[in-house]
Design a protein around this motif. Structure first.
Motif, PDB file in Angstrom:
ATOM      1  N   UNK B  45       5.110  12.523 -34.298  1.00 39.61           N
ATOM      2  CA  UNK B  45       6.210  11.869 -33.588  1.00 39.61           C
ATOM      3  C   UNK B  45       5.707  10.723 -32.724  1.00 39.61           C
ATOM      4  N   UNK B  49       6.903   6.894 -32.779  1.00 36.84           N
ATOM      5  CA  UNK B  49       7.402   6.212 -31.585  1.00 36.84           C
ATOM      6  C   UNK B  49       6.659   4.906 -31.341  1.00 36.84           C
ATOM      7  N   UNK B  53       8.079   0.971 -31.383  1.00 40.15           N
ATOM      8  CA  UNK B  53       7.953   0.292 -30.085  1.00 40.15           C
ATOM      9  C   UNK B  53       8.758   1.022 -29.004  1.00 40.15           C
ATOM     10  N   UNK B  54       8.924   2.313 -29.175  1.00 45.34           N
ATOM     11  CA  UNK B  54       9.561   3.100 -28.135  1.00 45.34           C
ATOM     12  C   UNK B  54       8.509   3.591 -27.156  1.00 45.34           C
ATOM     13  N   UNK B  55       7.268   3.579 -27.609  1.00 45.82           N
ATOM     14  CA  UNK B  55       6.156   4.037 -26.792  1.00 45.82           C
ATOM     15  C   UNK B  55       5.024   3.017 -26.965  1.00 45.82           C
ATOM     16  N   UNK B  56       4.123   2.990 -25.993  1.00 46.13           N
ATOM     17  CA  UNK B  56       2.992   2.065 -26.126  1.00 46.13           C
ATOM     18  C   UNK B  56       1.733   2.829 -26.541  1.00 46.13           C
ATOM     19  N   UNK B  74       9.873  -5.960 -22.423  1.00 43.89           N
ATOM     20  CA  UNK B  74      10.953  -5.081 -22.886  1.00 43.89           C
ATOM     21  C   UNK B  74      12.025  -5.883 -23.615  1.00 43.89           C
ATOM     22  N   UNK B  78      13.110  -5.150 -27.343  1.00 48.11           N
ATOM     23  CA  UNK B  78      14.499  -4.848 -27.679  1.00 48.11           C
ATOM     24  C   UNK B  78      14.945  -5.677 -28.877  1.00 48.11           C
ATOM     25  N   UNK B  81      13.408  -4.132 -31.978  1.00 49.45           N
ATOM     26  CA  UNK B  81      14.083  -2.876 -32.294  1.00 49.45           C
ATOM     27  C   UNK B  81      15.449  -3.149 -32.902  1.00 49.45           C
ATOM     28  N   UNK B  87      16.637   3.014 -36.354  1.00 46.66           N
ATOM     29  CA  UNK B  87      16.206   4.366 -35.992  1.00 46.66           C
ATOM     30  C   UNK B  87      17.185   5.428 -36.464  1.00 46.66           C
TER      31      UNK B  87
END
Lengths: 421, 241
Positions: B45, B49, B53-56, B74, B78, B81, B87
């Motif tokens: 997971x 992520x 690009x939901x997590x670095x 951000x 965005x 994303x 997603x």
């Protein structure tokens, strides 16, 4: 800047979250509503008292005599005495700080003292100088007030309060020029008056009969007696100062002990008014304290609810960001929702508060119209500038309240926001 | 399309330091259908992520569509994303107070597409999913499979290059899972890169390539032809049970 789509989105979100929107809005509504009602009631009390006082001279004092309480210069205590015409003259000539010196005689007696045809009633009879009108003015409804010729010629004319007319005349009769019998003598009515102030000296003005001082003194055998004096201070002088000086003079002239506190009764309107203005300041301060307190409670309420809302929406914010909402869009959305809600709610609170005050005002006016003049709240009103300023403060704090938690919600990683439960 | 090189990722919780990804090197070409497998805690997971690009990540490089994704603002993230990625989540993550059509249209809202236009497009996508009659239903009036199809429509509406799905069938029963996988296969046939995380072998077996993570490293990489044997292997495992 104006973006229809954005507004539709905001309204849509608020509509879909009715309870949440309602709770936020209610906090703001209540804050503004309470502020309006509180300060309106405070203002109403102030207006009521100010108008009740009317145009009575605020730099004046009144004095009258009582039995002495101390023996002095061979005279026993408990002696009856009164002011004399000469005292009035002396004060006029020698007390430079005194402006108007208006002596008065008054009688009430027992039983009906006033007769017209088959009708009779009991009224307050007052012997006055024209100057009395400068101390406690009354509205002349018909005819005129007393004048110097009445005094000089000791004319048998009277000015009467409106209640006198109501009781002795039919509605369609013109009282001016008519004669009525007052304590056994006939007088011609030359004027009808209505009080402005509800401060009454020697009985209610509307139930009074005013005749020239000189006429009353001669007609009812008062010799050179004076029952009461109304005195105003010249501009720049304190009424309290003049009062002390005048009382000392009359005591000395009438062989009353200077230390006798009972022999001369007096009421100083200047002092009374200082107390009133102190009261107004107090009311205003109270209104402000309560107002700021209520406003603060509203702000805290909004902040609190916004905090909960954003917390509750963290996951939603995570989803929004995952599908491409920029932080600006997210923060903007939340702030706009908050501001929109506070503005609408604040406006409704403003309107509801004003409507309540207007309704209250209407009831008061009806009560006054029905002859109830004991009410001392008048025209409860609100300073619109203050109300709008408060609304602004609420809106700005609403925006701020939305901004801080929204900022935090977008500063954490989207994945953490998504996982928030 | 996606190139990872020597990706490291650790989680710090108090004094504990949990090293989840220990140098992942991976290349996923455009149009591939890849599944990431692994036992729980293997980092699958986390990897997804990072891809989304939901997590670095801590170390290494990640190129998405030729662009280095690193210390991204951000706002820029965005945009990626929204435009490049789509997603699909295990728990669907539909916005509860928006109906199916509005949920699908949301990504276009962030692109500034007008309400009328985006709703029309959303209806089109819902139609593709066979959900047009449910367009005005709220998420809580939909079944799990329907919710996931709405979520897929939402992922597709911005015409992304890559679809990232985290356990897309995790909350669904078998037949619904297979329906969802059929839809994903169809999307794949239109040339979109799909990466799913799953722990179900039969689901993974429907993809073209399986990446098995083990302790933060890539354990097995099962590609194309090998897949058949993997299937056989899997069937064998099933038989022995």
């Amino acid at each position: 800047m104006f973006d229809t789509d954005r507004w539709k989105e905001i309204i849509n979100v608020l509509k879909k979250n009715k309870l949440r929107s309602f709770l936020t809005a209610f906090g703001v509504f209540w804050g503004i509503f309470m502020l309006i009602v509180m300060s309106g009631a405070g203002r109403g009390l102030e207006n009521g008292i100010t108008q009740g006082v009317g145009q009575i001279a605020t730099n004046s004092f009144f004095m009258w005599t009582n039995r002495t309480s101390e023996p002095y210069q061979g005279l026993r205590r408990g002696r009856w005495w009164s002011f004399k015409n000469e005292d009035v003259e002396f004060i006029r000539r020698h007390v430079g700080e005194a402006d108007i010196v208006s002596p008065r005689l008054f009688a009430f007696g027992s039983g009906n003292n006033t007769v017209r045809g088959e009708r009779s009633a009991r009224f307050h009879i007052k012997g006055d100088y024209p100057e009395w009108d400068l101390i406690d003015p009354a509205t002349v409804l018909q005819g005129r007030w007393l004048n110097q010729v009445d005094i000089d010629q000791r004319r048998k004319v009277i000015v009467v309060g409106e209640q006198v007319i109501k009781e002795l005349f039919n509605v369609d009769e013109n009282p001016i020029g008519e004669y009525i019998r007052v304590s056994g003598m006939y007088y011609q009515i030359v004027g009808v008056v209505k009080p402005i102030s509800n401060i009454n000296m020697n009985g209610r003005t509307e139930e009074s009969i005013f005749m020239p001082f000189t006429t009353m003194q001669v007609a009812y055998n008062y010799g050179n007696q004076v029952h009461l004096m109304g005195i105003t201070a010249k501009p720049g002088y304190s009424a309290a100062l003049v009062e002390d000086k005048v009382i000392a003079i009359v005591k000395e002239r009438n062989k009353v002990a200077p230390t006798d506190m009972q022999a001369v009764s007096h009421i100083n309107l200047e002092k009374q008014f200082q107390q009133f203005s102190g009261l107004f300041t107090g009311i205003q301060m109270l209104t402000w304290i309560v107002g700021i307190g209520t406003l603060l409670a509203g702000v805290i309420g909004v902040s609190n609810i916004m905090l909960v809302i954003v917390k509750e929406r963290t996951q939603e914010i995570g989803v929004m960001r995952a599908i491409g909402a920029t932080p600006r869009k997210v923060i903007g959305q939340i702030i706009m929702e908050s501001v929109f809600l506070t503005t609408i709610a604040g406006y409704l609170g403003l309107v509801a508060g004003i409507m309540l005050l207007e309704g209250f005002n209407y009831v008061l006016e009806m009560a006054v119209a029905n002859g109830n003049d004991e009410i001392f709240i008048k025209n409860p009103e609100i300073n619109l500038t203050v109300a709008i300023a408060c609304l602004m403060v609420l809106i700005i704090s609403g925006a701020f309240a939305g901004y801080l938690p929204a900022k935090r919600a977008v500063s954490i990683k989207p994945i953490d926001a998504l996982r928030a439960e | 399309m996606i190139t990872l090189s020597n990706i490291h990722k650790s989680y710090h919780t108090g004094a504990n330091n949990l090293h989840v990804l220990k140098g992942i090197d991976l290349e996923i070409k455009a149009g591939e259908f890849v599944s990431i497998m692994g036992s729980s805690g293997s980092g699958k997971s986390t990897l997804l992520n990072i891809l989304g690009i939901l997590d670095n990540y801590d170390k290494g490089t990640y190129h998405l569509d030729g662009q280095l994704i690193q210390n991204m603002s951000e706002r820029k993230a965005a945009k990626y994303r929204n435009e490049t990625l789509g997603f699909i989540f295990q728990s669907f993550n539909l916005i509860s107070f928006k109906n199916a059509m509005e949920n699908v249209a949301l990504p276009l809202y962030y692109q500034g597409v007008s309400r009328r236009k985006r709703n029309a497009i959303a209806l089109e996508y819902l139609d593709k999913m066979g959900l047009k009659p449910w367009a005005t239903h709220m998420p809580n009036e939909l079944s799990g499979g329907q919710k996931q199809r709405v979520a897929i429509a939402r992922a597709l509406i911005s015409q992304p290059k890559v679809i990232l799905a985290d356990e897309p069938t995790g909350a669904l029963d078998t037949s619904t899972s297979y329906e969802v996988m059929e839809i994903l296969k169809e999307i794949h046939s239109e040339g979109i890169t799909i990466i799913i995380v799953t722990h179900e072998h039969d689901i993974a077996a429907m993809s073209e390539k399986i990446i098995k993570l083990r302790d933060g490293n890539i354990g097995d990489l099962i590609i194309n032809g090998d897949l058949a044997s993997f299937k056989k292997n899997y069937a064998k495992e099933l038989q022995t049970v």
